[in-house]
Design an enzyme around this catalytic site. Structure first.
Site, PDB file in Angstrom:
ATOM      1  N   HIS A 123       0.820  -1.222   0.000  1.00 37.04           N
ATOM      2  CA  HIS A 123       0.000   0.000   0.000  1.00 37.04           C
ATOM      3  C   HIS A 123       0.855   1.275   0.000  1.00 37.04           C
ATOM      4  CE1 HIS A 123      -3.682  -2.190   0.391  1.00 37.04           C
ATOM      5  NE2 HIS A 123      -3.388  -2.680   1.588  1.00 37.04           N
ATOM      6  N   ASP A 158      -2.812 -10.584  -2.750  1.00 36.45           N
ATOM      7  CA  ASP A 158      -3.425 -10.102  -1.505  1.00 36.45           C
ATOM      8  C   ASP A 158      -4.878  -9.701  -1.782  1.00 36.45           C
ATOM      9  OD1 ASP A 158      -2.294  -8.878   1.339  1.00 36.45           O
ATOM     10  OD2 ASP A 158      -4.016  -7.749   0.573  1.00 36.45           O
ATOM     11  N   HIS A 160      -6.389  -7.172  -0.739  1.00 37.18           N
ATOM     12  CA  HIS A 160      -6.474  -5.731  -0.962  1.00 37.18           C
ATOM     13  C   HIS A 160      -5.680  -5.361  -2.217  1.00 37.18           C
ATOM     14  CE1 HIS A 160      -6.970  -6.316   3.437  1.00 37.18           C
ATOM     15  NE2 HIS A 160      -7.877  -5.362   3.314  1.00 37.18           N
ATOM     16  N   ASP A 245      -4.768 -12.797   2.989  1.00 34.78           N
ATOM     17  CA  ASP A 245      -6.009 -12.355   3.629  1.00 34.78           C
ATOM     18  C   ASP A 245      -7.245 -12.582   2.762  1.00 34.78           C
ATOM     19  OD1 ASP A 245      -5.086 -10.442   1.903  1.00 34.78           O
ATOM     20  OD2 ASP A 245      -5.006  -8.817   3.374  1.00 34.78           O
TER      21      ASP A 245
HETATM   22 ZN   LIG Z   1      -4.325  -7.236   2.436  1.00 32.63          ZN
END
Ligand SMILES: [Zn+2]
Length: 344
Positions: A123, A158, A160, A245
């Site tokens: 991120h 991931d 995200h 995740d």
């Molecule tokens: Zn994540």
């Protein structure tokens, strides 16, 4: 086959505060299950990334601000992201893990590498630390490879979207970024119509997936939407943002993957690059048991282990309508840039 496994006891000292999901326990459960691999794993202790490697990706003033905040005792950067006194040095050690893994693979010390680092990285943009991430570990490794003349495939599994990684290489012609991620979900980026800019047009492939999407559908989407673009890109290295995740047990997300799906994603990605040219970076994964199982599955794939069909979840139905819709939207976005979508 051997997998180089990089981790460092100092990663446990990155203090995110009480009850934070990105905790030191995550690395403790991963390292506790490694013995099953016996000689298949060769452990190494990473060294810190140089300032030059970090500022190859991040603004110098941003790096200095993070260092200053840590030296003053730490504190919050945003609602999700905080640092302690040692976090700056630990973040350099996390960024260094990928660089050390690359150097070791180039020396022929292993067939692939997995670095179990904290804090995670995908991120973090050039000038913002966010979403538990301080510096973008995978981007720092990719930039180093690009500077060596390599063509780098980044596969981000991931749950995200790796907004930082996408942002850093959005106009870069030597990096192909492929992401499967839940949408809607933090950080809200990763639309299928975001395909890159200028010389990077076509080299960002976003595959946003609705909640409860199965691993079978995610894998079929990767194959259908990304495969031909990866082949024509001819990557010489692959870096994997190995976030776990998307596991159905994860408390932060709603995807429907099993640990076996992480075996399948990793094995799928490995077909595109030569041996000794893959490094997987730990990103998310917040259910401790699922995290350990999923990491084992990914390392098994890196080891080239074959699983018997009865060890895999029976093939579920693939959401072909979803994949067709995503393909159409991506093709329309590419045509908008006057690029012919790759034929399937
Ligand atoms: Zn994540």
């Amino acid at each position: 086959m051997t997998v180089l496994f990089g981790t460092h006891p100092e990663y446990l000292e990155h203090d995110t505060g009480l009850y934070h999901p990105e905790s030191a326990s995550r690395l403790e459960v991963i390292t506790s299950v490694l013995d099953r691999f016996g000689d298949g794993i060769v452990r190494f202790q990473p060294t810190p990334a140089s300032a030059a490697a970090v500022t190859g990706v991040h603004n110098g003033s941003h790096v200095a601000e993070i260092r200053q905040l840590c030296l003053m005792g730490g504190g919050p950067i945003d609602a999700d992201t905080q640092v302690g006194y040692q976090s700056y040095d630990i973040a350099l050690l996390a960024a260094g893990a990928g660089l050390d893994a690359i150097a070791r693979l180039q020396r022929g010390e292993g067939d692939a590498a997995f670095v179990a680092v904290r804090p995670p990285g995908h991120h973090a943009t050039a000038d913002t630390s966010m979403g538990f991430c301080l510096f973008n570990n995978i981007a720092i490794a990719a930039k180093t490879l690009v500077d060596q003349g390599e063509r780098v495939l980044i596969v981000d599994i991931d749950a995200h979207h790796g907004n930082g990684t996408q942002d850093i290489f959005y106009g870069e012609q030597s990096v192909l970024y492929v992401s499967i991620h839940q949408h809607p979900l933090y950080p809200g980026t990763g639309r299928v119509s975001d395909v890159g800019v200028s010389r990077g047009v076509g080299l960002t492939i976003n595959i946003p997936l609705p909640p409860r999407t199965s691993g079978q559908t995610a894998l079929a989407a990767l194959e259908s939407i990304a495969s031909s673009s990866i082949t024509s890109f001819e990557p010489t290295w692959m870096l994997i943002s190995a976030g776990f995740d998307g596991h159905r047990a994860d408390p932060l997300t709603d995807l429907g993957y099993s640990s076996d799906d992480f075996f399948n994603f990793t094995r799928w990605a490995l077909q595109y690059v030569p041996k000794q040219r893959t490094v997987a970076f730990l990103e998310g994964g917040y259910d401790l048991a699922a995290l350990a199982e999923s990491t084992v599955a990914a390392i098994e794939a890196l080891l080239g282990a074959s699983r018997k069909p009865d060890q895999l979840v029976p093939a579920g139905s693939v959401d072909k309508d979803l994949i067709a819709a995503l393909s159409r939207m991506r093709s329309a976005a590419l045509r908008h840039h006057d690029i012919d979508p790759p034929s399937h």
